[in-house]
Scaffold this motif. Sequence first.
Motif, PDB file in Angstrom:
ATOM      1  N   GLN A 171      -7.311   5.047   0.992  1.00  0.00           N
ATOM      2  CA  GLN A 171      -8.778   5.109   1.035  1.00  0.00           C
ATOM      3  C   GLN A 171      -9.247   6.058   2.151  1.00  0.00           C
ATOM      4  N   SER A 172      -8.542   6.063   3.277  1.00  0.00           N
ATOM      5  CA  SER A 172      -8.896   6.996   4.372  1.00  0.00           C
ATOM      6  C   SER A 172      -8.681   8.441   3.944  1.00  0.00           C
ATOM      7  N   LEU A 173      -7.636   8.658   3.154  1.00  0.00           N
ATOM      8  CA  LEU A 173      -7.381  10.006   2.620  1.00  0.00           C
ATOM      9  C   LEU A 173      -8.586  10.450   1.779  1.00  0.00           C
ATOM     10  N   LEU A 174      -9.037   9.536   0.914  1.00  0.00           N
ATOM     11  CA  LEU A 174     -10.197   9.826   0.058  1.00  0.00           C
ATOM     12  C   LEU A 174     -11.457  10.042   0.893  1.00  0.00           C
ATOM     13  N   LEU A 185      -4.670  13.886  -7.367  1.00  0.00           N
ATOM     14  CA  LEU A 185      -4.016  12.908  -6.485  1.00  0.00           C
ATOM     15  C   LEU A 185      -4.982  11.843  -5.981  1.00  0.00           C
ATOM     16  N   TRP A 186      -6.289  12.134  -6.131  1.00  0.00           N
ATOM     17  CA  TRP A 186      -7.325  11.187  -5.673  1.00  0.00           C
ATOM     18  C   TRP A 186      -7.553  10.071  -6.678  1.00  0.00           C
ATOM     19  N   SER A 187      -7.025  10.242  -7.872  1.00  0.00           N
ATOM     20  CA  SER A 187      -7.187   9.241  -8.936  1.00  0.00           C
ATOM     21  C   SER A 187      -5.981   8.297  -8.901  1.00  0.00           C
ATOM     22  N   ALA A 188      -5.750   7.577  -9.994  1.00  0.00           N
ATOM     23  CA  ALA A 188      -4.583   6.698 -10.057  1.00  0.00           C
ATOM     24  C   ALA A 188      -3.277   7.489 -10.016  1.00  0.00           C
ATOM     25  N   VAL A 189      -3.362   8.816 -10.198  1.00  0.00           N
ATOM     26  CA  VAL A 189      -2.168   9.664 -10.016  1.00  0.00           C
ATOM     27  C   VAL A 189      -1.631   9.462  -8.593  1.00  0.00           C
ATOM     28  N   LEU A 249      -1.264   6.687  -7.206  1.00  0.00           N
ATOM     29  CA  LEU A 249      -0.768   5.307  -7.063  1.00  0.00           C
ATOM     30  C   LEU A 249       0.455   5.242  -6.137  1.00  0.00           C
ATOM     31  N   SER A 250       1.366   6.203  -6.300  1.00  0.00           N
ATOM     32  CA  SER A 250       2.558   6.139  -5.438  1.00  0.00           C
ATOM     33  C   SER A 250       2.207   6.421  -3.977  1.00  0.00           C
ATOM     34  N   ILE A 251       1.110   7.153  -3.747  1.00  0.00           N
ATOM     35  CA  ILE A 251       0.662   7.357  -2.352  1.00  0.00           C
ATOM     36  C   ILE A 251       0.206   6.012  -1.792  1.00  0.00           C
ATOM     37  N   SER A 252      -0.614   5.319  -2.586  1.00  0.00           N
ATOM     38  CA  SER A 252      -1.123   4.016  -2.159  1.00  0.00           C
ATOM     39  C   SER A 252       0.030   3.021  -1.945  1.00  0.00           C
ATOM     40  N   LEU A 253       1.063   3.110  -2.798  1.00  0.00           N
ATOM     41  CA  LEU A 253       2.214   2.222  -2.635  1.00  0.00           C
ATOM     42  C   LEU A 253       2.979   2.578  -1.356  1.00  0.00           C
ATOM     43  N   ALA A 254       3.071   3.870  -1.055  1.00  0.00           N
ATOM     44  CA  ALA A 254       3.878   4.305   0.087  1.00  0.00           C
ATOM     45  C   ALA A 254       3.208   4.037   1.426  1.00  0.00           C
ATOM     46  N   ILE A 255       1.892   4.255   1.488  1.00  0.00           N
ATOM     47  CA  ILE A 255       1.228   4.138   2.808  1.00  0.00           C
ATOM     48  C   ILE A 255       0.190   3.012   2.845  1.00  0.00           C
ATOM     49  N   GLY A 256       0.044   2.316   1.732  1.00  0.00           N
ATOM     50  CA  GLY A 256      -0.912   1.210   1.685  1.00  0.00           C
ATOM     51  C   GLY A 256      -2.283   1.692   1.242  1.00  0.00           C
ATOM     52  N   TYR A 257      -3.047   0.789   0.613  1.00  0.00           N
ATOM     53  CA  TYR A 257      -4.335   1.190   0.045  1.00  0.00           C
ATOM     54  C   TYR A 257      -5.333   1.641   1.114  1.00  0.00           C
ATOM     55  N   GLU A 258      -5.309   0.983   2.276  1.00  0.00           N
ATOM     56  CA  GLU A 258      -6.282   1.353   3.325  1.00  0.00           C
ATOM     57  C   GLU A 258      -6.114   2.815   3.711  1.00  0.00           C
ATOM     58  N   VAL A 291     -11.003   1.208 -11.267  1.00  0.00           N
ATOM     59  CA  VAL A 291      -9.600   1.655 -11.188  1.00  0.00           C
ATOM     60  C   VAL A 291      -9.097   1.558  -9.749  1.00  0.00           C
ATOM     61  N   LYS A 292      -9.976   1.867  -8.787  1.00  0.00           N
ATOM     62  CA  LYS A 292      -9.563   1.764  -7.379  1.00  0.00           C
ATOM     63  C   LYS A 292      -9.189   0.325  -7.036  1.00  0.00           C
TER      64      LYS A 292
END
Length: 544
Positions: A289-292, A271-275, A277-286, A122-123
């Motif tokens: 991933q740092s958040l995780l 928020l760590w799951s695909a929920v 997704l909008s975080i990843s869209l807003a700040i980028g996947y990298e 999923v990631k």
Amino acid sequence: MKNINPTGTKAWKELEKHFKEIENEHMRDMFKNDEERAEKFNIQWEDFYLDYSKNRFNEKTRDLLMQLAEECELKEAINSYFSGVSINQTENRPVLHTALRSAKDSEVNVEGANVIPEVEEVKTKIRNFSEEIIGGDRKGYTGKAFTDVVNIGIGGSDLGPVMVTDSLRYYKNHLNLHFISNVDGDHVHDTIQDLNPETTLFVIVSKTFTTMETISNATTVREWFLKSVPEEEVSKHFVAVSTNLEEVESFGIARENIFPMWDWVGGRFSLWSAVGLSISLAIGYENFQSLLQGAHKMDVHFRDSEFENNLPVQLAMLSIWYNNFFRAESEAVIPYTQYLDKFPSYLQQAIMESNGKSIDRNGDKVNYETGTIIWGEPGTNSQHAFFQLIHQGTKLIPADFIGFKKSLFGDKDHHDKLMANYFAQTEALLNGKSEAEVEEDLKNKGLSQEEIDKIKAFKVFEGNKPTNTILVDKLTPESMGKLIALYEHKIFVQGVIWNIFSYDQWGVELGKQLANKILEEFATKEVVNHDSSTKKLLKFYIQN
Ligand code: F6P
């Protein structure tokens, strides 16, 4: 999880006695009598520094609180939490948001199967999708790149993404993020009125995909979209995050546009799951991933550190000390950065939906206080709003002060002013201002003794108000991940000690059921079976 009534432990009984010895002691004297106090009561871990010396407690209190944790078998509970055992017993599920941020090569088994490969799959989907949208490779139905993303969800399917995208907005890219949560039609219409369907992506987030607010908002948005766009283009603009693949498909979203999640992830920890997704869209996947990664580091710290040097354990046990012995009803969280202005409201769901319970793990009514009330606003604004009550009101309100050594834009002058207030407030709350100091002050200002006697009582600050100072190097995706996980684990520890189930939320059900019944009555205009107050109100509403 063991079923242990905390009030029956030896430590609890000792704490009750000890409380009587300490309740009237002033922290001012504790500091005066022990020059080492700040050395004794702090934890330094990675880029976090916790000073918890400004609390109404001493080494004996800490020892007894640690003993309480031992007697409630906290260590064993932590092991169960991370292991995939079904600790959410009322819903018969494990609680594994920690698995979402654990290492690629780790193994976390649910019913005998390692869930990490699925999590990684999923990631990868989140990464690819985010990169295609941000990079403009995946386009809307007219071939234009996306400019706007709308997250439609509520509760945990909204608050985490809203809070993180807002807190990390310094790291944001060009995409404009919008959030629709409330079933209030004014919220949805206000949000969509200026959007261009050609360049807007809708992310519908609902673990169950049955939540009335989310489904109503998603339906309204889709109808609005279809006013100008042919139905076959829906797939380019709508994606969903859910465990309920069938419901999502029957809503009209193709399987390849669904980001799955699992029932072992609770909504308010999702928020760590695909929920996210909008975080990843807003700040980028990298950055996502740092958040995780930050959260994972906090997980390891929590799982492996001795209780005495364990950030979540210390904060949780101190909170229990105030809640159950001082009978403090609420706690404030005061971030000294405008970026974290949504953090307290995020914590309200995380903490109060988790630990707002009055039935213990044995099914009996508890005979002690549980969940604290959480509230807060950023400093310095809150100093000019509710700090009066914390300083001079009648209630005891322990507060967490969260600050950062470095600002993001690097304006040292502003940052020093901000941080001077951050330190000054905890000092003022600790020491207060005695009558003698007030008199001295007023004398120096030239007031007569008569004038001084009239005014002095109002100017006295009792002090002795507890605070934790959480000082972090800098607000980054990684430190944000650590901070959120810190509070998640604090919640867990408190649930263990209070002997309650922290991971269900039955308390939100009754209102939902009654609202559905009232909705039917609006349709038939027949109001039956209510108390006289509700009946009169409903009739009054229906008349319009
Ligand atoms: O408020 C209750 C609740 O179940 C939360 O725990 C959850 O985060 C929210 O509703 C939304 O649920 P869903 O993601 O299933 O739409």
